[in-house]
Scaffold this active site. Sequence first.
Site, PDB file in Angstrom:
ATOM      1  N   GLY A  38       0.808  -1.222   0.000  1.00 21.67           N
ATOM      2  CA  GLY A  38       0.000   0.000   0.000  1.00 21.67           C
ATOM      3  C   GLY A  38       0.836   1.264   0.000  1.00 21.67           C
ATOM      4  O   GLY A  38       2.021   1.235  -0.333  1.00 21.67           O
ATOM      5  N   HIS A  41       2.340   4.719  -4.984  1.00 21.87           N
ATOM      6  CA  HIS A  41       2.916   5.888  -5.663  1.00 21.87           C
ATOM      7  C   HIS A  41       3.098   5.541  -7.136  1.00 21.87           C
ATOM      8  O   HIS A  41       2.747   4.429  -7.574  1.00 21.87           O
ATOM      9  CB  HIS A  41       4.227   6.293  -4.991  1.00 21.87           C
ATOM     10  CG  HIS A  41       5.185   5.148  -4.798  1.00 21.87           C
ATOM     11  ND1 HIS A  41       5.837   4.539  -5.840  1.00 21.87           N
ATOM     12  CD2 HIS A  41       5.553   4.478  -3.679  1.00 21.87           C
ATOM     13  CE1 HIS A  41       6.594   3.569  -5.385  1.00 21.87           C
ATOM     14  NE2 HIS A  41       6.435   3.487  -4.071  1.00 21.87           N
ATOM     15  N   HIS A  44       4.447   2.094  -8.160  1.00 14.54           N
ATOM     16  CA  HIS A  44       3.467   0.991  -8.165  1.00 14.54           C
ATOM     17  C   HIS A  44       2.574   1.085  -9.401  1.00 14.54           C
ATOM     18  O   HIS A  44       2.254   0.070 -10.029  1.00 14.54           O
ATOM     19  CB  HIS A  44       2.566   1.062  -6.925  1.00 14.54           C
ATOM     20  CG  HIS A  44       3.265   0.822  -5.634  1.00 14.54           C
ATOM     21  ND1 HIS A  44       3.416   1.792  -4.680  1.00 14.54           N
ATOM     22  CD2 HIS A  44       3.849  -0.295  -5.126  1.00 14.54           C
ATOM     23  CE1 HIS A  44       4.058   1.294  -3.630  1.00 14.54           C
ATOM     24  NE2 HIS A  44       4.331   0.034  -3.875  1.00 14.54           N
ATOM     25  N   GLN A  68       7.553  -9.523   7.801  1.00 17.35           N
ATOM     26  CA  GLN A  68       8.819  -9.092   7.204  1.00 17.35           C
ATOM     27  C   GLN A  68       9.433  -7.871   7.883  1.00 17.35           C
ATOM     28  O   GLN A  68      10.428  -7.346   7.403  1.00 17.35           O
ATOM     29  CB  GLN A  68       8.635  -8.836   5.700  1.00 17.35           C
ATOM     30  CG  GLN A  68       7.791  -7.613   5.351  1.00 17.35           C
ATOM     31  CD  GLN A  68       7.514  -7.535   3.850  1.00 17.35           C
ATOM     32  OE1 GLN A  68       6.738  -8.324   3.321  1.00 17.35           O
ATOM     33  NE2 GLN A  68       8.170  -6.619   3.163  1.00 17.35           N
ATOM     34  N   GLY A 162       9.336  -4.002  -8.434  1.00 22.42           N
ATOM     35  CA  GLY A 162      10.180  -2.859  -8.770  1.00 22.42           C
ATOM     36  C   GLY A 162      11.656  -3.194  -8.588  1.00 22.42           C
ATOM     37  O   GLY A 162      12.041  -3.892  -7.635  1.00 22.42           O
ATOM     38  N   ASP A 165      13.885  -2.590  -5.095  1.00 20.00           N
ATOM     39  CA  ASP A 165      14.185  -3.612  -4.077  1.00 20.00           C
ATOM     40  C   ASP A 165      14.927  -4.754  -4.772  1.00 20.00           C
ATOM     41  O   ASP A 165      14.398  -5.857  -4.926  1.00 20.00           O
ATOM     42  CB  ASP A 165      12.889  -4.095  -3.428  1.00 20.00           C
ATOM     43  CG  ASP A 165      12.188  -2.965  -2.707  1.00 20.00           C
ATOM     44  OD1 ASP A 165      12.801  -2.345  -1.829  1.00 20.00           O
ATOM     45  OD2 ASP A 165      11.033  -2.659  -3.058  1.00 20.00           O
ATOM     46  N   SER A 199       9.292   5.671  -3.047  1.00 22.61           N
ATOM     47  CA  SER A 199       9.116   4.619  -2.049  1.00 22.61           C
ATOM     48  C   SER A 199       8.000   5.046  -1.103  1.00 22.61           C
ATOM     49  O   SER A 199       7.865   6.242  -0.801  1.00 22.61           O
ATOM     50  CB  SER A 199      10.422   4.456  -1.257  1.00 22.61           C
ATOM     51  OG  SER A 199      10.188   3.751  -0.065  1.00 22.61           O
TER      52      SER A 199
HETATM   53  O1  PAF Z   1       7.883  -4.920  -1.845  1.00 23.94           O
HETATM   54  C1  PAF Z   1       6.905  -4.983  -1.060  1.00 23.94           C
HETATM   55  O2  PAF Z   1       6.083  -4.070  -0.992  1.00 23.94           O
HETATM   56  C2  PAF Z   1       6.751  -6.202  -0.162  1.00 23.94           C
HETATM   57  O3  PAF Z   1       7.978  -6.692   0.238  1.00 23.94           O
HETATM   58  C3  PAF Z   1       5.884  -7.302  -0.809  1.00 23.94           C
HETATM   59  C4  PAF Z   1       6.570  -7.874  -2.040  1.00 23.94           C
HETATM   60  C5  PAF Z   1       4.517  -6.760  -1.170  1.00 23.94           C
HETATM   61  C6  PAF Z   1       5.695  -8.450   0.183  1.00 23.94           C
HETATM   62  O4  PAF Z   1       5.035  -8.024   1.344  1.00 23.94           O
END
Ligand code: PAF
Length: 298
Positions: A38, A41, A44, A68, A162, A165, A199
């Site tokens: 979410g 930007h 995405h 995570q 993207g 990352d 980001s």
């Molecule tokens: O890149 C992200 O936003 C997150 O790491 C993802 C791939 C949605 C997993 O939660």
Amino acid sequence: MNRAPTPLVSLPDPAAARRWCADWRARGRTLGFVPTMGALHDGHLSLVERALDENDAACVSVFVNPLQFNEQRDFERYPRDLGADAQLLEGAGCTMLFTGTLAGFFPGELDARGELLPAAWREPGPSATGLEGDLRPGHFRGVATIVERLFDVVRPDRAYFGHKDFQQTLVVKDLARALGYPAIVVCPTAREASGLARSSRNELLLPADRERAAVLSRALFAARDAWCAGERRPARLSAAMRTVLADGPATLEYAEIRDPERWTRDEPVGPIERAVALVAARLGGVRLIDNLRLDEPA
Ligand code: PAF
């Protein structure tokens, strides 16, 4: 491409999303998938656009994945605005948006304290060592675990990530290789005019820090200048980045070089013919990462 806004199908839980996707695929149509946390930007939205170009539908998940995060505070303050995300997705012509809770994604797989049972975790592949993997222990295990589950819900033909990352894209490719699906499409990093990589975390920066944060991309561009001038020694390329970052506003975590096609825990020693420069730093309490392929045209 300009797309006429279409009504977005918005689903509140993974079970409903699973049914919708199964129905879509049963009609012989392809699905492109963009997993997100979410606070969407332009970066995405460029993934959604690419997914729409290459598939019959684009589906987006919005889920701030607690598995995570290394720090509870980081998880709690991660920006969230589902209403704004839905509006942006509708404007971009996205077909379906779904969200969910940890219990919704892992029904029957949480213990009494709400924690994921050991059997439900997915161990990440070899790309999870070094840099982000070392500085954020367990982070890629959390990414691999949720991404596997998201893929299982959607069963996409293609999934879009993207380049920003970079190490995550390698971890996701390891996963897709192990699962046998989907095709992983890595899309270019969207940048602000200052060079700052777009980001969701940029929203946490104070306005003055947002300007200063462009020092990360300036460091990457310095490494690329050195590469273009013929430098192939990783230590010299990373030194060029550190020179830009020295005494700057950001607290450096790493500025290193890797061969993008042969991931190694440590920076390679000898000269290399392919290179990605990677940087992580903290500014005003916000952790930012960025990277740049040095061996590809700007
Ligand atoms: O890149 C992200 O936003 C997150 O790491 C993802 C791939 C949605 C997993 O939660």
